[in-house]
Design a protein around this motif. Structure first.
Motif, PDB file in Angstrom:
ATOM      1  N   GLU A 250      74.844  17.586  66.509  1.00 57.84           N
ATOM      2  CA  GLU A 250      76.042  16.757  66.598  1.00 57.84           C
ATOM      3  C   GLU A 250      75.764  15.456  67.356  1.00 57.84           C
ATOM      4  O   GLU A 250      76.170  14.369  66.928  1.00 57.84           O
ATOM      5  CB  GLU A 250      77.166  17.533  67.288  1.00 57.84           C
ATOM      6  CG  GLU A 250      78.476  16.788  67.397  1.00 57.84           C
ATOM      7  CD  GLU A 250      79.157  16.535  66.064  1.00 57.84           C
ATOM      8  OE1 GLU A 250      80.064  15.686  66.022  1.00 57.84           O
ATOM      9  OE2 GLU A 250      78.777  17.174  65.054  1.00 57.84           O
ATOM     10  N   LEU A 251      75.063  15.537  68.489  1.00 51.16           N
ATOM     11  CA  LEU A 251      74.766  14.336  69.266  1.00 51.16           C
ATOM     12  C   LEU A 251      73.884  13.368  68.477  1.00 51.16           C
ATOM     13  O   LEU A 251      73.958  12.151  68.677  1.00 51.16           O
ATOM     14  CB  LEU A 251      74.079  14.717  70.579  1.00 51.16           C
ATOM     15  CG  LEU A 251      74.939  15.475  71.600  1.00 51.16           C
ATOM     16  CD1 LEU A 251      74.117  15.812  72.830  1.00 51.16           C
ATOM     17  CD2 LEU A 251      76.172  14.676  71.996  1.00 51.16           C
ATOM     18  N   SER A 252      73.063  13.905  67.575  1.00 48.47           N
ATOM     19  CA  SER A 252      72.179  13.052  66.779  1.00 48.47           C
ATOM     20  C   SER A 252      72.963  12.072  65.917  1.00 48.47           C
ATOM     21  O   SER A 252      72.452  11.005  65.562  1.00 48.47           O
ATOM     22  CB  SER A 252      71.281  13.919  65.883  1.00 48.47           C
ATOM     23  OG  SER A 252      70.403  14.704  66.648  1.00 48.47           O
ATOM     24  N   ARG A 253      74.192  12.422  65.585  1.00 40.34           N
ATOM     25  CA  ARG A 253      75.020  11.519  64.774  1.00 40.34           C
ATOM     26  C   ARG A 253      75.322  10.226  65.521  1.00 40.34           C
ATOM     27  O   ARG A 253      75.605   9.203  64.898  1.00 40.34           O
ATOM     28  CB  ARG A 253      76.330  12.200  64.389  1.00 40.34           C
ATOM     29  CG  ARG A 253      76.186  13.474  63.585  1.00 40.34           C
ATOM     30  CD  ARG A 253      77.536  14.127  63.357  1.00 40.34           C
ATOM     31  NE  ARG A 253      78.441  13.267  62.629  1.00 40.34           N
ATOM     32  CZ  ARG A 253      79.743  13.155  62.857  1.00 40.34           C
ATOM     33  NH1 ARG A 253      80.291  13.845  63.858  1.00 40.34           N
ATOM     34  NH2 ARG A 253      80.500  12.346  62.146  1.00 40.34           N
ATOM     35  N   TYR A 254      75.284  10.285  66.843  1.00 41.40           N
ATOM     36  CA  TYR A 254      75.655   9.136  67.671  1.00 41.40           C
ATOM     37  C   TYR A 254      74.436   8.443  68.287  1.00 41.40           C
ATOM     38  O   TYR A 254      74.600   7.447  69.003  1.00 41.40           O
ATOM     39  CB  TYR A 254      76.596   9.585  68.788  1.00 41.40           C
ATOM     40  CG  TYR A 254      77.854  10.248  68.272  1.00 41.40           C
ATOM     41  CD1 TYR A 254      78.995   9.505  67.974  1.00 41.40           C
ATOM     42  CD2 TYR A 254      77.896  11.626  68.063  1.00 41.40           C
ATOM     43  CE1 TYR A 254      80.141  10.107  67.489  1.00 41.40           C
ATOM     44  CE2 TYR A 254      79.042  12.239  67.573  1.00 41.40           C
ATOM     45  CZ  TYR A 254      80.155  11.474  67.292  1.00 41.40           C
ATOM     46  OH  TYR A 254      81.292  12.087  66.802  1.00 41.40           O
ATOM     47  N   TYR A 255      73.250   8.968  68.036  1.00 41.63           N
ATOM     48  CA  TYR A 255      72.036   8.443  68.657  1.00 41.63           C
ATOM     49  C   TYR A 255      71.184   7.737  67.620  1.00 41.63           C
ATOM     50  O   TYR A 255      70.802   8.328  66.602  1.00 41.63           O
ATOM     51  CB  TYR A 255      71.245   9.586  69.298  1.00 41.63           C
ATOM     52  CG  TYR A 255      69.964   9.126  69.967  1.00 41.63           C
ATOM     53  CD1 TYR A 255      69.991   8.275  71.058  1.00 41.63           C
ATOM     54  CD2 TYR A 255      68.729   9.535  69.476  1.00 41.63           C
ATOM     55  CE1 TYR A 255      68.831   7.842  71.661  1.00 41.63           C
ATOM     56  CE2 TYR A 255      67.551   9.118  70.077  1.00 41.63           C
ATOM     57  CZ  TYR A 255      67.604   8.266  71.166  1.00 41.63           C
ATOM     58  OH  TYR A 255      66.453   7.835  71.760  1.00 41.63           O
ATOM     59  N   ASP A 256      70.876   6.485  67.869  1.00 43.96           N
ATOM     60  CA  ASP A 256      70.103   5.678  66.929  1.00 43.96           C
ATOM     61  C   ASP A 256      68.609   5.884  67.168  1.00 43.96           C
ATOM     62  O   ASP A 256      67.883   4.976  67.554  1.00 43.96           O
ATOM     63  CB  ASP A 256      70.475   4.200  67.079  1.00 43.96           C
ATOM     64  CG  ASP A 256      69.941   3.357  65.940  1.00 43.96           C
ATOM     65  OD1 ASP A 256      69.555   3.933  64.910  1.00 43.96           O
ATOM     66  OD2 ASP A 256      69.917   2.116  66.084  1.00 43.96           O
ATOM     67  N   GLY A 257      68.180   7.099  66.963  1.00 43.35           N
ATOM     68  CA  GLY A 257      66.783   7.489  67.155  1.00 43.35           C
ATOM     69  C   GLY A 257      66.579   8.879  66.595  1.00 43.35           C
ATOM     70  O   GLY A 257      67.344   9.339  65.740  1.00 43.35           O
ATOM     71  N   THR A 258      65.549   9.555  67.080  1.00 46.01           N
ATOM     72  CA  THR A 258      65.221  10.896  66.599  1.00 46.01           C
ATOM     73  C   THR A 258      65.176  11.863  67.777  1.00 46.01           C
ATOM     74  O   THR A 258      64.561  11.560  68.798  1.00 46.01           O
ATOM     75  CB  THR A 258      63.847  10.893  65.889  1.00 46.01           C
ATOM     76  OG1 THR A 258      63.885   9.968  64.802  1.00 46.01           O
ATOM     77  CG2 THR A 258      63.501  12.281  65.356  1.00 46.01           C
ATOM     78  N   ILE A 259      65.829  13.011  67.630  1.00 42.72           N
ATOM     79  CA  ILE A 259      65.798  14.052  68.655  1.00 42.72           C
ATOM     80  C   ILE A 259      65.115  15.275  68.057  1.00 42.72           C
ATOM     81  O   ILE A 259      65.527  15.770  67.008  1.00 42.72           O
ATOM     82  CB  ILE A 259      67.209  14.447  69.133  1.00 42.72           C
ATOM     83  CG1 ILE A 259      68.011  13.202  69.534  1.00 42.72           C
ATOM     84  CG2 ILE A 259      67.120  15.409  70.309  1.00 42.72           C
ATOM     85  CD1 ILE A 259      69.457  13.491  69.873  1.00 42.72           C
ATOM     86  N   ILE A 260      64.082  15.755  68.727  1.00 42.03           N
ATOM     87  CA  ILE A 260      63.333  16.927  68.276  1.00 42.03           C
ATOM     88  C   ILE A 260      63.500  18.045  69.298  1.00 42.03           C
ATOM     89  O   ILE A 260      63.241  17.848  70.485  1.00 42.03           O
ATOM     90  CB  ILE A 260      61.833  16.602  68.088  1.00 42.03           C
ATOM     91  CG1 ILE A 260      61.651  15.527  67.008  1.00 42.03           C
ATOM     92  CG2 ILE A 260      61.044  17.854  67.737  1.00 42.03           C
ATOM     93  CD1 ILE A 260      60.225  15.033  66.886  1.00 42.03           C
ATOM     94  N   VAL A 261      63.951  19.200  68.832  1.00 48.13           N
ATOM     95  CA  VAL A 261      64.025  20.389  69.682  1.00 48.13           C
ATOM     96  C   VAL A 261      62.804  21.241  69.387  1.00 48.13           C
ATOM     97  O   VAL A 261      62.619  21.695  68.256  1.00 48.13           O
ATOM     98  CB  VAL A 261      65.317  21.193  69.420  1.00 48.13           C
ATOM     99  CG1 VAL A 261      65.357  22.429  70.302  1.00 48.13           C
ATOM    100  CG2 VAL A 261      66.536  20.322  69.684  1.00 48.13           C
ATOM    101  N   ALA A 262      61.966  21.435  70.389  1.00 48.04           N
ATOM    102  CA  ALA A 262      60.685  22.110  70.195  1.00 48.04           C
ATOM    103  C   ALA A 262      60.845  23.616  70.399  1.00 48.04           C
ATOM    104  O   ALA A 262      60.798  24.108  71.523  1.00 48.04           O
ATOM    105  CB  ALA A 262      59.630  21.553  71.155  1.00 48.04           C
ATOM    106  N   GLY A 263      61.063  24.323  69.306  1.00 43.89           N
ATOM    107  CA  GLY A 263      61.072  25.781  69.392  1.00 43.89           C
ATOM    108  C   GLY A 263      62.443  26.398  69.211  1.00 43.89           C
ATOM    109  O   GLY A 263      63.454  25.872  69.677  1.00 43.89           O
TER     110      GLY A 263
END
Length: 332
Positions: free
Chosen positions: A276-289
Motif C-alpha cells: 500500500e505504501l508503495s503506491r505513494y512512494y516514487d521509488g522501489t521498496i523490496i521486502v527481503a524474505g
C-alpha cells in the motif's frame, strides 16, 4: 574495532561511482558478496573471506541478509522485468554489486512505470491525473466534487446531460450532486458504480475494482455480461473481479483516510502495508524474505512524509531499512 577493507577494494573508486554505504560492515558485505558471486573463488580468497567473517559477528549477519535479499521474490521479479542487455551490462567488479542492485531495481520500476505503453495511452486519454504521492480536488461540470488519490487518471464525459467518469488508473472519491434525472456513473476496469446523489470511492487495481460507499446508495454492476447490480449501503464495500461483483462487506473505517493525507493499518502483515505504501512512494521498496513480510504491524502514517513513514514502520517491526541510490529501499 578497525574497519578492515577486503583486498583490492578501492573506496575512492566507489565514491567516484557515486555510492558507498555509510555502514562499513554493510559496505564490506556488499563487496564480498559481489566478489564471491563473480565466479569460483580460489582458496586464498576464501581464506581472506573467512578472516573477514571472524573479525566481527555483524559481518556474517550482514552477509546472510544480502543472501536473503538476493533470493527474495520482489528482487527476482525486478531483475526478470529488465531487457537481457540491461542485466548483462558490464560493471567494474570492485564498484559493481551494489550499483547493479540499485540500477536493476530502479530501471525495473521505470520499465513498469510511466513509459509503459498502456500507461501512456491512459495519460493521453485523461482529463485529470495525479503524480505518485499527490492528490487533487476537482470541481466537476455538474457541481459534484472529485478527489484523485496518488497516481490516478480519469476521463470525463459531461456533454448533453451525461455525467460519466472513466477511472483509467488509481483511485478517486466522489461527492455527487443530487440529480434524479441524470445518473452519475463511474466506470473502472471491471465494474461500474451508478448513483444519483451520494459520496463514494472507486479504486482500480490489477484484476479487480473496489467501491466503498460513505453515504447514500450505490448500485455496482459488472462490465461483463449476465451479472446483476449489487446495492451498497453506507459503510459497505464491494470488490468487482472480471466475473462480477462479490458480496458486499463492511468497509474498514480507515479505508478513506487517504483523503485526509494519512494511511492507517491495524494488525496487518508488513508485506501488505508495504504494498500500500508503495503506491505513494516514487521509488522501489523490496521486502527481503517471507518472514519479514508476515510480521504483523499497526500504524498511522502521514502520506506527505512517506519515506519517514517507511523508516518508522521498519523500526516498529524490528527490521533494518537500507536506502540505495535511485530511491531503492530494502527492508531486511
Amino acid at each position: 574495532m578497525d574497519h578492515n577493507v577486503p583486498p583490492s577494494h578501492d573506496r575512492t573508486a566507489d565514491a567516484a561511482a557515486g555510492y558507498t554505504h555509510d555502514d562499513p560492515a554493510v559496505d564490506d558485505a556488499l563487496d564480498w558478496f559481489g566478489r564471491l558471486r563473480d565466479g569460483t573463488p580460489d582458496p586464498a580468497v576464501l581464506d581472506q573471506f573467512g578472516q573477514w567473517l571472524a573479525q566481527d559477528p555483524r559481518h556474517a549477519t550482514e552477509f546472510r541478509a544480502l543472501e536473503e535479499m538476493w533470493g527474495s521474490s520482489a528482487f527476482l521479479k525486478a531483475v526478470e522485468s529488465l531487457p537481457p542487455e540491461t542485466v548483462r551490462a558490464p560493471v567494474r567488479r570492485r564498484q559493481g554489486w551494489l550499483m547493479r542492485v540499485a540500477a536493476v531495481a530502479a530501471v525495473a520500476a521505470l520499465a513498469a512505470g510511466i513509459w509503459h505503453y498502456p500507461r501512456m495511452m491512459a495519460d493521453w486519454r485523461a482529463d485529470y491525473l495525479t503524480a505518485t504521492g499527490d492528490r487533487a480536488t476537482v470541481r466537476l461540470p455538474d457541481g459534484s466534487t472529485m478527489v484523485l488519490n496518488t497516481d490516478s487518471a480519469v476521463a470525463l464525459d459531461f456533454d448533453n446531460g451525461r455525467r460519466e467518469v472513466s477511472l483509467l488508473r488509481g483511485e478517486a472519491w466522489f461527492d455527487v450532486r443530487h440529480d434524479p434525472d441524470h445518473p452519475f456513473r463511474v466506470t473502472g476496469g471491471f465494474g461500474r458504480a451508478e448513483v444519483k446523489g451520494t459520496a463514494f470511492s472507486l479504486r482500480r487495481e490489477d484484476g479487480r475494482d473496489e467501491v466503498v460507499l460513505e453515504r447514500g446508495r450505490v448500485d455496482v454492476s459488472c462490465l461483463c455480461d449476465g451479472a446483476g447490480p449489487v446495492a451498497l449501503h453506507p459503510g459497505e464495500a464491494v470488490t468487482v473481479p472480471p466475473a462480477g461483483p462479490q458480496a458486499p462487506v463492511p468497509a474498514s473505517p480507515d479505508r478513506l483516510a487517504w483523503r485526509e493525507g494519512r494511511v492507517m493499518f491495524r494488525d496487518t502483515r508488513l508485506g501488505e502495508v508495504v504494498s500500500e505504501l508503495s503506491r505513494y512512494y516514487d521509488g522501489t521498496i523490496i521486502v527481503a524474505g517471507d518472514r519479514i513480510s508476515r510480521i504483523v504491524v499497526t500504524g498511522n502514517y502521514r502520506l506527505d512524509r512517506i519515506e519517514g513513514a517507511i523508516r518508522t514502520l521498519a523500526d516498529a517491526a524490528g527490521v533494518r531499512m537500507t536506502r540505495l541510490p535511485g530511491g531503492v529501499i530494502i527492508l531486511r
